[in-house]
Design an enzyme around this catalytic site. Structure first.
Site, PDB file in Angstrom:
ATOM      1  N   LEU A  64       0.801  -1.328   0.006  1.00 14.76           N
ATOM      2  CA  LEU A  64      -0.114   0.101  -0.006  1.00 14.76           C
ATOM      3  C   LEU A  64       0.939   1.245   0.126  1.00 14.76           C
ATOM      4  CD1 LEU A  64      -2.900  -0.659   2.369  1.00 14.76           C
ATOM      5  CD2 LEU A  64      -3.129   0.149   0.028  1.00 14.76           C
ATOM      6  N   LEU A  85     -10.150  -0.276   2.906  1.00 11.63           N
ATOM      7  CA  LEU A  85     -10.315  -0.903   4.250  1.00 11.63           C
ATOM      8  C   LEU A  85      -9.424  -1.512   5.181  1.00 11.63           C
ATOM      9  CD1 LEU A  85     -13.633  -3.421   3.458  1.00 11.63           C
ATOM     10  CD2 LEU A  85     -13.632  -0.731   3.891  1.00 11.63           C
ATOM     11  N   ALA A  86      -8.054  -1.546   4.305  1.00 15.91           N
ATOM     12  CA  ALA A  86      -6.827  -1.934   5.005  1.00 15.91           C
ATOM     13  C   ALA A  86      -6.408  -0.998   6.071  1.00 15.91           C
ATOM     14  CB  ALA A  86      -5.702  -2.168   4.043  1.00 15.91           C
ATOM     15  N   ALA A  87      -6.149  -1.529   7.268  1.00 14.82           N
ATOM     16  CA  ALA A  87      -5.350  -0.684   8.314  1.00 14.82           C
ATOM     17  C   ALA A  87      -5.194  -1.439   9.401  1.00 14.82           C
ATOM     18  CB  ALA A  87      -6.593   0.259   8.874  1.00 14.82           C
ATOM     19  N   SER A 130     -12.989   6.468  10.774  1.00 15.54           N
ATOM     20  CA  SER A 130     -13.334   5.488  12.150  1.00 15.54           C
ATOM     21  C   SER A 130     -13.908   6.714  13.300  1.00 15.54           C
ATOM     22  CB  SER A 130     -12.161   4.970  13.028  1.00 15.54           C
ATOM     23  OG  SER A 130     -12.423   4.966  14.467  1.00 15.54           O
ATOM     24  N   GLU A 132     -13.424   7.093  16.152  1.00 16.57           N
ATOM     25  CA  GLU A 132     -12.349   7.460  17.172  1.00 16.57           C
ATOM     26  C   GLU A 132     -11.886   8.793  16.681  1.00 16.57           C
ATOM     27  OE1 GLU A 132      -9.704   5.310  19.161  1.00 16.57           O
ATOM     28  OE2 GLU A 132     -10.827   3.115  18.751  1.00 16.57           O
ATOM     29  N   TYR A 153      -3.857   5.941  16.657  1.00 18.69           N
ATOM     30  CA  TYR A 153      -4.853   5.426  15.714  1.00 18.69           C
ATOM     31  C   TYR A 153      -5.707   6.444  15.224  1.00 18.69           C
ATOM     32  CZ  TYR A 153      -8.869   2.686  14.114  1.00 18.69           C
ATOM     33  OH  TYR A 153      -9.926   2.295  13.448  1.00 18.69           O
ATOM     34  N   HIS A 183     -18.428  -2.094  14.960  1.00 15.29           N
ATOM     35  CA  HIS A 183     -19.336  -3.101  14.242  1.00 15.29           C
ATOM     36  C   HIS A 183     -18.663  -4.491  14.363  1.00 15.29           C
ATOM     37  CE1 HIS A 183     -16.841  -1.037  11.089  1.00 15.29           C
ATOM     38  NE2 HIS A 183     -16.874  -2.340  10.592  1.00 15.29           N
TER      39      HIS A 183
HETATM   40  P1  NAP Z   1      -9.612  -5.971  10.642  1.00 14.63           P
HETATM   41  O1  NAP Z   1     -10.640  -7.167  10.483  1.00 14.63           O
HETATM   42  O2  NAP Z   1      -8.536  -5.810  11.520  1.00 14.63           O
HETATM   43  O3  NAP Z   1      -9.098  -5.994   8.926  1.00 14.63           O
HETATM   44  C1  NAP Z   1      -8.023  -5.191   8.773  1.00 14.63           C
HETATM   45  C2  NAP Z   1      -7.653  -5.351   7.286  1.00 14.63           C
HETATM   46  O4  NAP Z   1      -6.402  -4.443   6.993  1.00 14.63           O
HETATM   47  C3  NAP Z   1      -7.083  -6.834   7.177  1.00 14.63           C
HETATM   48  O5  NAP Z   1      -7.177  -7.212   5.677  1.00 14.63           O
HETATM   49  C4  NAP Z   1      -5.389  -6.575   7.117  1.00 14.63           C
HETATM   50  O6  NAP Z   1      -4.586  -7.640   6.655  1.00 14.63           O
HETATM   51  C5  NAP Z   1      -5.300  -5.290   6.792  1.00 14.63           C
HETATM   52  N1  NAP Z   1      -3.978  -4.743   7.389  1.00 14.63           N
HETATM   53  C6  NAP Z   1      -3.639  -4.504   8.415  1.00 14.63           C
HETATM   54  N2  NAP Z   1      -2.459  -4.021   8.682  1.00 14.63           N
HETATM   55  C7  NAP Z   1      -2.123  -3.788   7.154  1.00 14.63           C
HETATM   56  C8  NAP Z   1      -0.890  -3.329   6.680  1.00 14.63           C
HETATM   57  N3  NAP Z   1       0.061  -3.051   7.464  1.00 14.63           N
HETATM   58  N4  NAP Z   1      -0.672  -3.741   5.183  1.00 14.63           N
HETATM   59  C9  NAP Z   1      -1.679  -3.868   4.687  1.00 14.63           C
HETATM   60  N5  NAP Z   1      -2.832  -4.475   5.097  1.00 14.63           N
HETATM   61  C10 NAP Z   1      -3.042  -4.282   6.287  1.00 14.63           C
HETATM   62  O7  NAP Z   1     -10.781  -4.743  10.448  1.00 14.63           O
HETATM   63  P2  NAP Z   1     -12.320  -4.353  10.129  1.00 14.63           P
HETATM   64  O8  NAP Z   1     -12.977  -4.684  11.134  1.00 14.63           O
HETATM   65  O9  NAP Z   1     -12.609  -5.439   8.891  1.00 14.63           O
HETATM   66  O10 NAP Z   1     -12.096  -3.036   9.700  1.00 14.63           O
HETATM   67  C11 NAP Z   1     -12.126  -2.699   8.318  1.00 14.63           C
HETATM   68  C12 NAP Z   1     -11.654  -0.990   8.435  1.00 14.63           C
HETATM   69  O11 NAP Z   1     -12.754  -0.293   9.048  1.00 14.63           O
HETATM   70  C13 NAP Z   1     -10.447  -1.013   9.209  1.00 14.63           C
HETATM   71  O12 NAP Z   1      -9.859   0.165   8.147  1.00 14.63           O
HETATM   72  C14 NAP Z   1     -10.770  -0.180  10.419  1.00 14.63           C
HETATM   73  O13 NAP Z   1      -9.746   0.727  10.789  1.00 14.63           O
HETATM   74  C15 NAP Z   1     -12.159   0.507  10.034  1.00 14.63           C
HETATM   75  N6  NAP Z   1     -12.843   0.477  11.352  1.00 14.63           N
HETATM   76  C16 NAP Z   1     -13.484  -0.587  11.770  1.00 14.63           C
HETATM   77  C17 NAP Z   1     -14.221  -0.700  12.902  1.00 14.63           C
HETATM   78  C18 NAP Z   1     -14.952  -1.868  13.326  1.00 14.63           C
HETATM   79  O14 NAP Z   1     -15.789  -1.599  14.408  1.00 14.63           O
HETATM   80  N7  NAP Z   1     -14.633  -2.938  12.848  1.00 14.63           N
HETATM   81  C19 NAP Z   1     -14.664   0.634  13.336  1.00 14.63           C
HETATM   82  C20 NAP Z   1     -14.013   1.836  13.068  1.00 14.63           C
HETATM   83  C21 NAP Z   1     -13.270   1.792  11.802  1.00 14.63           C
HETATM   84  P3  NAP Z   1      -4.163  -8.963   7.241  1.00 14.63           P
HETATM   85  O15 NAP Z   1      -5.365 -10.044   7.307  1.00 14.63           O
HETATM   86  O16 NAP Z   1      -3.181  -9.370   6.472  1.00 14.63           O
HETATM   87  O17 NAP Z   1      -3.877  -8.659   8.827  1.00 14.63           O
END
Ligand code: NAP
Length: 336
Positions: A64, A85-87, A130, A132, A153, A183
């Site tokens: 990325l 979505l990656a983070a 987010s 946050e 973050y 979520h």
């Molecule tokens: P998640 O399950 O933790 O998935 C994160 C994704 O990002 C995974 O595919 C991960 O890949 C990828 N990733 C992490 N570090 C990376 C790096 N250094 N380089 C490239 N890819 C990387 O998160 P989620 O719950 O699906 O959330 C999706 C997005 O919504 C995120 O950006 C999160 O910050 C945001 N968000 C989520 C929530 C929530 O409640 N779930 C709330 C607010 C915002 P790997 O599988 O290889 O680790």
């Protein structure tokens, strides 16, 4: 056939979004990071038994932080929609590793937006922001709440949110922020309190565990169900103009409410099983998220389909099913 490109496809939201888009007739391309092999646990049910990708789903590896790689990918895939979505996940300030850096969150977003701009591809862009970013702002928080991030973050997400707006306003891209409140689902990492609770409930119900150790039971969160939220992401990109939307449930509950509902659903007395552990306590937490979902409701007609109680029932049922499957697998292996 429409084509979508998803970064973070291996995560909770990425996997639900992939299912959703495939069900809508999309072809989906996912970017995974350069790990060998990519972590496809949440996508395995969509891949063939031999790991082969069905024609409508393709995975690509890439960095990325490389505009060149991202631009080549966008030019190859020619997506109609990009979901970024990656983070790095961050369950809480205490869990941030000392060397945690926001480079993927901030620079990854910048490189992707720049790659899209340079490619000239007219794809619509969604950024997963987010709640946050609002820090300690009093509830409810809406699209007009000033950004006041209170962690690294949140600061990184705030920068990425602003970059997305800049590419919309200055460079004319269709670039939209979905400002996501918590979520959850069975695909959530158990480093988050929701999954930690439901997993423990199943373990206690099956006699594998007795106590669950938690921090601040009075912390409040606005919790929703991940599949509802990925539908909102998609809806945002079906509009003629890009805009930012808060995506949440609009209701805030305490961790104690979550615990009580989950244990109660499994027929357990939570007070007998839950113990306080100062290691999980975050002193001075002033974060009190509660989404104002007026705008997304009136403009997009979106509202969450799964209420707090239904979310907990779904998660506890799924945990118990997982235990059942693991138990069945053990029996089957013993019979071999
Ligand atoms: P998640 O399950 O933790 O998935 C994160 C994704 O990002 C995974 O595919 C991960 O890949 C990828 N990733 C992490 N570090 C990376 C790096 N250094 N380089 C490239 N890819 C990387 O998160 P989620 O719950 O699906 O959330 C999706 C997005 O919504 C995120 O950006 C999160 O910050 C945001 N968000 C989520 C929530 C929530 O409640 N779930 C709330 C607010 C915002 P790997 O599988 O290889 O680790």
């Amino acid at each position: 056939m429409k084509r979508a490109l998803i970064t973070g496809i291996t995560g909770q939201d990425g996997s639900y979004l992939t299912e959703f888009l495939l069900s809508q007739g999309y072809a989906v391309d996912g970017l995974t990071r350069n790990t060998q092999p990519a972590n496809t646990t949440r996508l395995n049910h969509l891949l063939a038994g031999n790991g082969a990708q069905p024609p409508a789903l393709r995975l690509h590896q890439g960095d990325l932080l490389s505009t060149r790689r991202l631009r080549a990918l966008i030019e190859q895939v020619q997506p109609d929609e990009i979901y970024h979505l990656a983070a790095p996940s961050r369950p809480g300030p205490a869990a941030e590793p000392p060397d945690w850096r926001g480079d993927i969150t901030v620079l990854g977003t910048l490189h992707l937006l720049e790659a899209l701009r340079r490619s000239g591809t007219p794809a619509k862009f969604f950024h997963a922001a987010s709640a946050e970013i609002f820090g300690p702002a009093p509830p409810p928080q809406s699209e007009t709440t000033p950004l006041a991030p209170a962690s690294r973050y949140a600061a990184a997400k705030g920068h990425a949110t602003r970059l997305t707006r800049i590419y919309r306003q200055r460079y004319g891209l269709f670039a939209a922020n979905g400002i996501l409140f918590n979520h959850e689902s069975i695909r959530r990492s158990n480093r988050y309190v929701s999954r930690k609770i439901t997993q423990a409930v199943a373990a206690i119900a099956t006699g594998e565990q007795y106590y669950l150790y938690l921090g601040n039971l009075n912390a409040r969160r606005d919790w929703g169900y991940a599949p509802d939220y990925v539908a909102a992401m998609w809806l945002m990109l079906q509009q003629p103009q890009a805009d930012d939307f808060v995506i949440g449930s609009g209701q805030a509950y305490t961790v104690k409410d979550f615990v009580a509902a989950a244990f109660d659903y499994a027929g357990l007395d939570w007070q007998a099983h839950v113990r306080f552990d100062p290691r999980f306590y975050r002193p001075g937490e002033t974060y009190c998220p509660q989404a104002d979902i007026g705008k997304i409701g009136s403009v997009l007609g979106w509202r969450p389909r799964t209420c707090f109680q239904a979310l907990i029932r779904l998660m506890v049922d799924a945990e118990l099913k997982l235990k059942e499957c693991a138990y069945q697998l053990t029996i089957d292996n013993r019979q071999l």
